[in-house]
Design a protein around this motif. Structure first.
Motif, short mmCIF file in Angstrom:
data_model
loop_
_atom_site.label_atom_id
_atom_site.label_comp_id
_atom_site.label_asym_id
_atom_site.label_seq_id
_atom_site.Cartn_x
_atom_site.Cartn_y
_atom_site.Cartn_z
N SER A 1 -45.10 -5.98 -13.14
CA SER A 1 -45.32 -7.01 -12.02
C SER A 1 -44.47 -6.16 -11.28
CB SER A 1 -45.40 -8.49 -11.92
OG SER A 1 -43.40 -8.76 -11.95
N GLY A 2 -45.39 -6.42 -9.49
CA GLY A 2 -44.47 -5.48 -8.77
C GLY A 2 -44.30 -6.45 -7.38
N ASP A 3 -44.11 -5.84 -6.12
CA ASP A 3 -44.13 -7.50 -4.76
C ASP A 3 -42.95 -6.49 -3.97
OD1 ASP A 3 -41.85 -8.33 -5.37
OD2 ASP A 3 -43.09 -9.91 -6.18
N ALA A 4 -43.29 -6.80 -2.54
CA ALA A 4 -42.07 -6.68 -1.36
C ALA A 4 -41.27 -7.22 -1.94
CB ALA A 4 -43.29 -5.99 -0.71
N ASP A 5 -39.91 -6.41 -1.23
CA ASP A 5 -38.52 -7.57 -1.59
C ASP A 5 -38.17 -6.89 0.16
OD1 ASP A 5 -36.37 -8.68 -1.61
OD2 ASP A 5 -35.85 -8.39 -3.70
N GLU A 6 -38.23 -7.96 0.81
CA GLU A 6 -37.51 -7.72 2.26
C GLU A 6 -36.00 -7.63 2.31
OE1 GLU A 6 -39.69 -10.09 4.90
OE2 GLU A 6 -41.64 -8.98 5.11
N ASP A 7 -35.08 -8.45 1.01
CA ASP A 7 -33.97 -8.55 1.52
C ASP A 7 -33.13 -7.50 0.62
OD1 ASP A 7 -34.60 -11.11 2.50
OD2 ASP A 7 -35.09 -12.22 0.47
N ILE A 8 -33.20 -7.03 0.05
CA ILE A 8 -33.27 -5.81 -0.78
C ILE A 8 -33.74 -4.28 -0.60
CG2 ILE A 8 -32.88 -4.37 -2.97
CD1 ILE A 8 -31.73 -7.48 -4.35
N GLU B 1 -28.00 -5.29 -4.46
CA GLU B 1 -27.41 -5.21 -3.13
C GLU B 1 -28.08 -4.52 -2.61
OE1 GLU B 1 -24.59 -7.14 -6.35
OE2 GLU B 1 -25.51 -7.85 -5.07
N SER B 2 -27.88 -4.40 -1.06
CA SER B 2 -28.71 -3.78 -0.26
C SER B 2 -28.21 -2.90 0.26
CB SER B 2 -28.43 -4.97 1.15
OG SER B 2 -28.26 -4.46 1.97
N ALA B 3 -28.79 -2.20 0.69
CA ALA B 3 -27.81 -0.81 0.96
C ALA B 3 -26.72 -1.10 2.08
CB ALA B 3 -29.06 0.74 1.59
N THR B 4 -27.03 -1.45 3.06
CA THR B 4 -25.74 -1.96 4.23
C THR B 4 -24.44 -2.03 3.45
OG1 THR B 4 -27.03 -3.62 4.66
CG2 THR B 4 -27.70 -1.96 5.60
N ASP B 5 -25.10 -3.10 2.55
CA ASP B 5 -23.04 -2.95 1.64
C ASP B 5 -22.88 -1.74 1.42
OD1 ASP B 5 -23.99 -5.65 2.21
OD2 ASP B 5 -24.54 -6.07 0.24
#
Length: 442
Positions: free
Chosen positions: A95-102, A31-35
């Motif tokens: 593993s790791g990558d960028a997450d633009e949704d969370i 969940e997103s910080a904006t939530d």
């Protein structure tokens, strides 16, 4: 010679110038910080930028707090890495990558995942960086909080290390959310690392599960204070404190924090302190903070129930003239995103992510309502907490219940611990003192 510690008002006057996992508390165990919490300015202040920093309440506080501490102090210190560019990061394990949704802040976060039961390691170069007298904090979210440790490992150009460690996450699923962690030092090499000749920073996710998923964002730096601190927190209001521990504290001049269970106190339960005894201890300098209903709050499904519980619990402390009611100890170390959203309206500071091993914090970078603490079940671990906090100018919060419980050291060991604290260059503080430190860097 006994340490003589300042009263709360004297502390406030001076501070303005100084600028066994599994046996937890009442039972241990993003969940997103904006939530969860709204965006704020870079220094974490969502209010009028010309407004002075808040101070602790003078006397018994009001039922609702005058500001939301998690919003106001969401991004303390100075930004160091916002993870908008991951080119400098190498995934050594997992593993790791960028997450633009969370995300916690900005455009993306770093999502780290284990491969099967493997631990996770991500690293970036620190060549040319100087982190002398600097603490770190980061925003973290995880959907697999159980049995999880997150380390920041600093390695210098000569191979010496310093490891900052969040030992346990008791933030409950399924209502997961972001929180800020600013862990204290868990260990370092015999030869202290040269903080002005660093080689790399590692983020380590250690776990004992089939899989682990963690998001990291908003890495920030903070000044290191001039000394270390220890907070002694007694939960549930047992008479052991009044009969045995309190006289020792008075002898040493130490103040402590107590979190009684209102229902047990009102029932006059055997072995539990009365209201008058708690008020007596407050008059002696102890701080009485909210503990509240003993049912784990993450088990509540009804939002109205959560709200009613928090209001009723705090009101009891207000009605009984307890001045520490803006602070809270979570029964069973239970909290989730929903409960935090409600607690923001009633409390400035509290927690905890509780562990059975050294689990300390910096004083300027922690999430106001997600503090860490250590179960004081073992004398040597408790003394190590004190020593590390004193050496690295950080804070250790030690938790006690009653001397005949497995999660609390025995009477003789407790007296030995107090003697050790008295002989160590460290200050014994209450929540008021810690909150004054946390808010002084705004």
């Amino acid at each position: 010679m006994s340490q003589q510690h300042a009263t709360r008002r004297r502390f406030l006057a001076l501070s303005g110038a100084a600028g066994i996992t599994g046996i937890a508390g009442c039972t241990n165990r993003l969940e997103s910080a904006t939530d969860e919490i709204s965006n704020s300015s870079a220094n974490g202040n969502t209010d009028d930028p010309n407004e002075s920093a808040p101070t602790v309440s003078d006397g018994v506080p009001s039922l609702e707090t005058e500001y939301n501490s998690r919003e106001r102090f969401r991004q303390p210190g100075t930004s160091y890495d916002d993870f908008s560019d991951l080119d400098g990061w190498e995934i050594v394990q997992g593993s790791g990558d960028a997450d633009e949704d969370i995300v916690f802040d900005g455009e993306q976060s770093l999502r780290l995942e284990s491969e099967n039961s493997q631990n996770i390691i991500a690293q970036r170069s620190l060549e040319g960086e100087d982190l002398t007298a600097t603490d770190l904090s980061f925003a973290i979210r995880t959907t697999t909080p159980q049995n999880l440790t997150v380390n920041l490992r600093l390695v210098d150009q000569f191979g010496s290390e310093k490891v900052y460690s969040l030992r346990e996450v008791t933030y409950r699923t399924p209502e997961v959310g972001w929180f800020r962690s600013s862990p204290g030092v868990f260990q370092q090499s015999e030869y202290e690392p040269a903080m002005d000749h660093l080689d790399r920073l590692e983020i380590q996710v250690l776990h004992s599960m089939d899989e682990a998923t963690v998001w990291i964002d908003d890495l920030r730096t903070h000044e290191t204070p001039d000394q270390g601190y220890v907070m002694l927190v007694w939960d549930d209001g047992f008479r052991d404190y009044y009969d045995v521990a309190a006289p020792l504290h008075d002898e040493y001049g130490f103040r402590t924090v107590q979190a009684p269970v209102p229902r047990w106190t009102e029932q006059g339960r055997e072995g539990i302190m009365s209201v008058s005894e708690l008020q007596e201890r407050q008059n002696e300098g102890d701080q009485i903070v909210v503990h509240g209903t003993h049912t784990p709050i993450h088990e509540y499904e009804d939002e109205a129930e959560i709200e009613a519980r928090l209001r009723q619990d705090k009101q009891w402390y207000i009605d009984n003239d307890f001045e520490g009611a803006n602070y809270i100890v979570y029964p069973h170390n239970s909290f989730d995103r929903r409960s935090l959203e409600h607690k923001e309206s009633y409390h400035h500071c509290g927690g905890f992510n509780q562990a059975g091993n050294v689990n300390t914090t910096s004083v300027y970078g922690f999430d106001p309502l997600v503090l860490p603490r250590t179960i004081a079940h073992d004398l040597e671990i408790s003394k190590r907490c004190v020593d590390l906090a004193a050496t690295h100018n950080q804070c250790t919060i030690l938790n006690f219940h009653t001397f005949d419980a497995d999660n609390t050291v025995g009477e003789d060991d407790y007296e030995a611990l107090l003697e050790h604290i008295d002989e160590t260059d460290i200050e014994v503080i209450t929540f008021d003192d810690l909150w004054e430190l946390r808010t002084s860097q705004e």
